[in-house]
Design a protein around this motif. Structure first.
Motif, PDB file in Angstrom:
ATOM      1  N   PHE A 116       0.801  -1.220   0.000  1.00 24.07           N
ATOM      2  CA  PHE A 116       0.000   0.000   0.000  1.00 24.07           C
ATOM      3  C   PHE A 116       0.839   1.277   0.000  1.00 24.07           C
ATOM      4  O   PHE A 116       0.355   2.348   0.332  1.00 24.07           O
ATOM      5  N   THR A 117       2.118   1.134  -0.380  1.00 23.71           N
ATOM      6  CA  THR A 117       2.997   2.296  -0.492  1.00 23.71           C
ATOM      7  C   THR A 117       3.650   2.276  -1.866  1.00 23.71           C
ATOM      8  O   THR A 117       4.456   1.394  -2.162  1.00 23.71           O
ATOM      9  N   ALA A 118       3.296   3.241  -2.700  1.00 24.56           N
ATOM     10  CA  ALA A 118       3.831   3.275  -4.065  1.00 24.56           C
ATOM     11  C   ALA A 118       5.261   3.790  -4.090  1.00 24.56           C
ATOM     12  O   ALA A 118       6.071   3.367  -4.916  1.00 24.56           O
ATOM     13  N   ILE A 142      -0.903   4.886   1.317  1.00 24.34           N
ATOM     14  CA  ILE A 142      -2.194   5.531   1.053  1.00 24.34           C
ATOM     15  C   ILE A 142      -2.992   5.805   2.321  1.00 24.34           C
ATOM     16  O   ILE A 142      -3.958   6.559   2.298  1.00 24.34           O
ATOM     17  N   GLY A 143      -2.598   5.192   3.435  1.00 28.81           N
ATOM     18  CA  GLY A 143      -3.320   5.415   4.676  1.00 28.81           C
ATOM     19  C   GLY A 143      -4.664   4.699   4.704  1.00 28.81           C
ATOM     20  O   GLY A 143      -5.060   4.015   3.757  1.00 28.81           O
ATOM     21  N   ILE A 144      -5.372   4.879   5.807  1.00 26.68           N
ATOM     22  CA  ILE A 144      -6.638   4.179   6.035  1.00 26.68           C
ATOM     23  C   ILE A 144      -7.669   5.185   6.525  1.00 26.68           C
ATOM     24  O   ILE A 144      -7.384   6.009   7.403  1.00 26.68           O
ATOM     25  N   ARG A 193      -3.974   7.919   8.859  1.00 27.79           N
ATOM     26  CA  ARG A 193      -4.816   8.951   8.257  1.00 27.79           C
ATOM     27  C   ARG A 193      -4.802   8.726   6.755  1.00 27.79           C
ATOM     28  O   ARG A 193      -3.751   8.437   6.169  1.00 27.79           O
ATOM     29  N   GLU A 194      -5.949   8.851   6.144  1.00 25.33           N
ATOM     30  CA  GLU A 194      -6.037   8.634   4.703  1.00 25.33           C
ATOM     31  C   GLU A 194      -5.074   9.569   3.976  1.00 25.33           C
ATOM     32  O   GLU A 194      -5.008  10.765   4.262  1.00 25.33           O
ATOM     33  N   ASN A 195      -4.297   8.989   3.062  1.00 20.98           N
ATOM     34  CA  ASN A 195      -3.297   9.706   2.256  1.00 20.98           C
ATOM     35  C   ASN A 195      -2.097  10.196   3.059  1.00 20.98           C
ATOM     36  O   ASN A 195      -1.295  10.984   2.546  1.00 20.98           O
ATOM     37  N   HIS A 196      -1.956   9.735   4.302  1.00 19.04           N
ATOM     38  CA  HIS A 196      -0.824  10.166   5.126  1.00 19.04           C
ATOM     39  C   HIS A 196      -0.090   8.984   5.766  1.00 19.04           C
ATOM     40  O   HIS A 196       0.589   9.146   6.776  1.00 19.04           O
ATOM     41  N   GLY A 197      -0.219   7.800   5.205  1.00 22.77           N
ATOM     42  CA  GLY A 197       0.530   6.662   5.715  1.00 22.77           C
ATOM     43  C   GLY A 197      -0.109   6.009   6.931  1.00 22.77           C
ATOM     44  O   GLY A 197      -1.119   6.479   7.467  1.00 22.77           O
ATOM     45  N   SER A 198       0.500   4.910   7.356  1.00 22.33           N
ATOM     46  CA  SER A 198      -0.022   4.125   8.480  1.00 22.33           C
ATOM     47  C   SER A 198       1.121   3.671   9.373  1.00 22.33           C
ATOM     48  O   SER A 198       2.262   3.510   8.918  1.00 22.33           O
ATOM     49  N   THR A 199       0.792   3.451  10.635  1.00 24.99           N
ATOM     50  CA  THR A 199       1.730   2.843  11.577  1.00 24.99           C
ATOM     51  C   THR A 199       1.008   1.727  12.317  1.00 24.99           C
ATOM     52  O   THR A 199      -0.042   1.958  12.927  1.00 24.99           O
TER      53      THR A 199
END
Length: 210
Positions: A116-118, A142-144, A193-199
């Motif tokens: 999910f990371t281009a 892309i975040g969630i 956060r959508e469009n701000h990545g995930s942890t």
């Protein structure tokens, strides 16, 4: 056998390949690997549902395990402008946990981060706090959406995005990982956060509870 023989042919151990043959073989190998992963996920989930999952604790060198998981994940990049880093302190306690399950958790989280990371970065960060080992897998993808975060660890739940439909999967990986963490006295959760990545975070006690 399909995966093994296609790999032998792709490595040209039985002679050269035409470009078309290589394309077909890569498709066979990819489909076979995907099917094997689906079967393994379903079997793991079935064992969890039946209460037949056993935990086999042993001392683990986290530096070694994280490096091993990153190395195993590199083929998933497939030319993406994406790097995988690690941030671990020099002095880490030797964690007592089920190494096989811990490796499966890390590989699943890294696989999701890469899928999910281009472009950008994925990172495995480890620290200790209050008798716990805290592991974070961070990405710039892309975040969630907030609405999806509450259902993220439900069995068979998959994000409804164009990229999610493209990469496929059973929707079991996170549910299995969460259960494997909880069986060892830990916790797994996500921040995004959508469009701000995930942890994705998980904690495990340094000394496994008896």
């Amino acid at each position: 056998s399909i995966i093994g023989f296609s790999k032998v042919l792709l490595n040209r151990l039985d002679g050269d390949l035409t470009e078309r043959q290589e394309t077909y073989l890569r498709s066979v190998h990819k489909s076979g690997s995907h099917l094997l992963q689906l079967i393994n996920d379903i079997l793991d989930f079935s064992r969890i549902e039946a209460g037949r999952v056993e935990v086999h604790p042993e001392e683990i060198d986290l530096q070694e395990l994280v490096s091993e998981c990153i190395e195993s994940s590199l083929p998933l990049l497939r030319g993406k402008p994406l790097r995988i880093d690690k941030e671990l302190p020099d002095a880490l306690p030797r964690l007592v946990a089920d190494r096989t399950k811990l490796k499966q958790i890390l590989l699943n989280l890294l696989s999701n981060a890469i899928k999910f990371t281009a472009a950008g970065r994925a990172c495995v960060k480890v620290r200790t706090e209050d008798g716990l080992v805290h592991v974070s897998v961070i990405d710039t993808g892309i975040g969630i959406r907030e609405a999806d975060l509450t259902r993220l660890f439900e069995p068979f739940h998959r994000l409804d995005t164009p990229l999610s439909r493209q990469v496929g999967g059973t929707g079991l990986g996170l549910a299995i990982s969460k259960k494997f963490v909880e069986l060892q006295g830990g916790r797994l959760w996500a921040e995004s956060r959508e469009n701000h990545g995930s942890t994705f975070h998980f904690t495990l006690p340094v000394a496994r509870p008896s």
